[in-house]
Design a protein around this motif. Sequence first.
Motif, mmCIF file in Angstrom:
data_model
loop_
_atom_site.group_PDB
_atom_site.id
_atom_site.type_symbol
_atom_site.label_atom_id
_atom_site.label_comp_id
_atom_site.label_asym_id
_atom_site.label_seq_id
_atom_site.Cartn_x
_atom_site.Cartn_y
_atom_site.Cartn_z
ATOM 1 N N GLU A 165 2.055 4.529 -8.432
ATOM 2 C CA GLU A 165 1.809 4.243 -7.022
ATOM 3 C C GLU A 165 3.042 3.617 -6.380
ATOM 4 O OE1 GLU A 165 -1.615 1.708 -5.562
ATOM 5 O OE2 GLU A 165 0.032 0.926 -4.379
ATOM 6 N N ALA A 166 3.685 2.718 -7.126
ATOM 7 C CA ALA A 166 4.885 2.070 -6.596
ATOM 8 C C ALA A 166 5.981 3.113 -6.352
ATOM 9 C CB ALA A 166 5.360 0.991 -7.562
ATOM 10 N N PHE A 210 5.237 -5.022 -13.587
ATOM 11 C CA PHE A 210 5.002 -3.593 -13.760
ATOM 12 C C PHE A 210 3.667 -3.344 -13.088
ATOM 13 C CE2 PHE A 210 2.354 -0.655 -16.233
ATOM 14 C CZ PHE A 210 3.084 0.506 -16.148
ATOM 15 N N TRP A 222 -3.928 3.956 0.310
ATOM 16 C CA TRP A 222 -4.455 2.617 0.523
ATOM 17 C C TRP A 222 -4.012 2.099 1.875
ATOM 18 C CZ3 TRP A 222 -7.957 1.626 -2.866
ATOM 19 C CH2 TRP A 222 -7.833 2.122 -4.163
ATOM 20 N N GLY A 258 -7.813 4.779 -7.431
ATOM 21 C CA GLY A 258 -8.879 3.825 -7.157
ATOM 22 C C GLY A 258 -9.676 3.547 -8.411
ATOM 23 N N PHE A 274 6.418 -5.532 -0.846
ATOM 24 C CA PHE A 274 6.590 -4.458 -1.821
ATOM 25 C C PHE A 274 7.976 -3.816 -1.688
ATOM 26 C CE2 PHE A 274 6.312 0.245 -2.310
ATOM 27 C CZ PHE A 274 6.413 0.257 -3.698
ATOM 28 N N PHE A 301 -9.896 -3.823 -21.039
ATOM 29 C CA PHE A 301 -8.881 -4.587 -20.315
ATOM 30 C C PHE A 301 -8.749 -6.019 -20.830
ATOM 31 C CE2 PHE A 301 -9.982 -1.173 -17.342
ATOM 32 C CZ PHE A 301 -8.720 -0.639 -17.159
ATOM 33 N N LYS A 361 -8.242 -3.685 -5.023
ATOM 34 C CA LYS A 361 -6.963 -4.205 -5.507
ATOM 35 C C LYS A 361 -6.986 -5.715 -5.688
ATOM 36 C CE LYS A 361 -4.365 -0.430 -5.309
ATOM 37 N NZ LYS A 361 -3.524 0.058 -6.384
ATOM 38 N N LEU A 384 5.081 5.182 -3.181
ATOM 39 C CA LEU A 384 5.259 4.479 -1.911
ATOM 40 C C LEU A 384 6.736 4.330 -1.558
ATOM 41 C CD1 LEU A 384 2.379 1.851 -1.975
ATOM 42 C CD2 LEU A 384 2.495 4.003 -0.739
ATOM 43 N N VAL A 441 7.450 2.257 -15.429
ATOM 44 C CA VAL A 441 7.205 1.951 -14.028
ATOM 45 C C VAL A 441 5.875 2.597 -13.640
ATOM 46 C CG1 VAL A 441 9.518 1.516 -13.151
ATOM 47 C CG2 VAL A 441 8.731 3.860 -13.395
ATOM 48 N N GLU A 442 5.328 2.153 -12.528
ATOM 49 C CA GLU A 442 3.982 2.559 -12.169
ATOM 50 C C GLU A 442 4.022 3.566 -11.015
ATOM 51 O OE1 GLU A 442 0.211 2.841 -10.603
ATOM 52 O OE2 GLU A 442 1.811 1.813 -9.494
ATOM 53 N N LEU A 491 -9.434 2.658 -12.610
ATOM 54 C CA LEU A 491 -8.529 1.739 -13.299
ATOM 55 C C LEU A 491 -7.842 2.398 -14.479
ATOM 56 C CD1 LEU A 491 -10.728 -1.462 -13.093
ATOM 57 C CD2 LEU A 491 -8.632 -1.019 -11.859
ATOM 58 N N GLU A 492 -8.109 3.676 -14.671
ATOM 59 C CA GLU A 492 -7.500 4.358 -15.792
ATOM 60 C C GLU A 492 -6.660 5.526 -15.292
ATOM 61 O OE1 GLU A 492 -10.264 5.115 -18.972
ATOM 62 O OE2 GLU A 492 -9.834 3.034 -19.496
ATOM 63 N N CYS A 497 -3.672 3.473 -10.373
ATOM 64 C CA CYS A 497 -3.763 2.814 -9.078
ATOM 65 C C CYS A 497 -3.873 3.774 -7.906
ATOM 66 C CB CYS A 497 -2.545 1.928 -8.872
ATOM 67 S SG CYS A 497 -2.606 0.481 -9.908
ATOM 68 N N PHE A 520 0.423 5.369 -22.728
ATOM 69 C CA PHE A 520 0.230 4.596 -21.501
ATOM 70 C C PHE A 520 1.555 4.257 -20.827
ATOM 71 C CE2 PHE A 520 -4.019 3.408 -23.219
ATOM 72 C CZ PHE A 520 -4.746 3.849 -22.130
ATOM 73 N N HIS A 549 1.081 6.025 -16.754
ATOM 74 C CA HIS A 549 1.004 5.282 -15.488
ATOM 75 C C HIS A 549 2.146 5.638 -14.548
ATOM 76 C CE1 HIS A 549 -2.402 2.730 -16.308
ATOM 77 N NE2 HIS A 549 -1.925 2.424 -17.491
#
Lengths: 278, 395
Positions: free
Chosen positions: B313-314, A59, A2, B335, A12, A137, A102, B317, B310-311, B337-338, B332, B350, B354
Amino acid sequence: MWEYTEKVQEHFINPKNVGEIEGADGVGNVGSIACGDALRLTIKVDENKVITDAKFKTFGCASAIASSSVLTEMLKGMKLEEAKKLTNDDIAKALGGLPKEKMHCSVMGREALEAAIADYTGTILPMAQGEIVCECFGVTDLEVIRAIRENQLKSVEEITNYTKAGGGCGKCEKRLSQILTETVDDLPAQIKGVKKEKRMTSLEKIKKIEEVIEREIKPTLKKDGGDIRLIDVDGNFVTVSLLGACAGCHSSRTTLKDYVEKKLREQVLDSLVVEEDR
Amino acid sequence: MTDTTSKVIYMDNNATTRIAPEVLEAMMPYLTDLYGNPSSMHSFGGRVAPAIHAARQAIADLIGAEPEEIVFTSSGTESDSTAILSALQTYPEKNHVVTTRVEHPAVKNLCDNLDIFTGRKYHITRLHVNGDGTLDLQKYQDSLTDETAIVSAMWANNETGVIFPVEEMAQMANDRGILFHTDAVQAVGKIPIDLSSSAINFLSISGHKLHAPKGVGVLYIRKGTPFVPFLNGGHQEHGRRGGTENVASIVGLGKACQLAAAAMTEENTRVRALRDKLETGLLTTIPKALLNGHKELRLPNTANISFEYVEGEAILLHMNQHNICASSGSACTSGSLEPSHVLRAMGVPFTAAHGSIRYSLSIYNSEEEIDYVLATMPDIIAKLRAMSPFWEENS
């Protein structure tokens, strides 16, 4: 990868106000672990109805964390009345923008704020009272309608980017498209971006759309081995079918929005929404 | 210790690999002086033909095939499409395809859209996988019918490294007159493959997954397998794939296959040991970390680990801040959403899907790098968990 702005990266890597305020005056919980992002916002409000402190726990991905962090920074010292007026766009702007996929992260920030304020004032969140449109969702019709109105959304894809609705199984796409049509029809002309001088009859509009497709769009797509057919025009909604190499092509969505829709908006009517026939 | 802060620690080899220096060296003459077309009638062009011949032989040697069974393509994706669409044209009267729920998009999206590509209606069976990513062979066998034209099942999964028993599956298919294709882009070069006595009809290879350049692939077509070309044109590849040969890349792939054959033991001993050290280290030092995929039936280089609450992508990065490259199955990062369709097919909850991170090693990784990653990851996960609203109540 991204393309995040420096501001997003800054918030972040070194997020501000992480945690929970003990004995908070308002708590807002939105999202869920299944959805892939969730935010708990806690606020402290003084007797002058000013937010004196705000903390978050999130989260989610980098933009979710950055949106939460920047939101808490904006809130500190803000009057409750002003905070009520904050929109997702304000959050995104404070971050120097977010990738369009996003945008829902900024929407989550705003919804957490609303939930926290509602908790403080003891009122029921109006948005939650709507009818669930997207089961995956848990998005209500009221949330979708508001996102369309506030951000001038013009397609189901944009609705998904902003609210996540339609991003799971895709079963609600038809309903979203319907809500979009109804909401766009209700909007005043200047928001829809309709130019008055371009007012034309339905027949004229269809003819013009056909003409542009035949004259410009078709030859271009054919160069890449693709093709297009006009299926239907209903109000401002143009349904087409992509054929040949375009069919099933991964970038067909981009072709549709960035090329076909753009051309038709330029040359026929700038409120046209192009969708693919499925 | 070397300065790991400025050096990239590359653990994303299932995404792509570095070009081996020996590969680049082998390619260079064909990117400079030897630019002839192997089909030309002059000896200048003719000089490149032996290089292609040698590359074909090297690739065949790596997988226990005959050189005539090797067809050069542009990518693993092209090879996959070619094989599957060829089988469907071979058996126009059949309307059933068997595949799995965990295929790479190159096969998955093709199978999802066969109606559009062929203009015909196909019934697709997408086999479920067990919680550890393995297949139930009985259910597989039961899915085969007289209407089945082709089975397409990957040799090794790109996300988890889990290996399917494709040789056995191919035999079952062949016994019923069904063609068998395997997407082996992750397996070739990492585990020994011998097609000489196998029933596999088609096998896809991608150059850039084994230290050759991007833009070159192979479709193995077993002798005697009916075949309909995907790209028609010149007589290249004996009329099986038109288009002037990507000479330099083909030469590079040949060299890469030689190197892979020579490094096969190292891959399955040293690299495997590094992977195991990384995996065991992460699973023991970080609480609520789970391994995704079967512990044994797996590529030696891949570790897919979920850090709960925790996710992904985070996590990636933050790893990026430390110059560590890996991938995630989180929503994430894609791109969409799942989260990853592979992890979902395995029933990974889940809370874990993630936060999945895939570390995929190569022979270029060192123990020092593993130590650095092991020293770095706990803080990253702890930092993100400290801000996760789900952590406290579940820790």
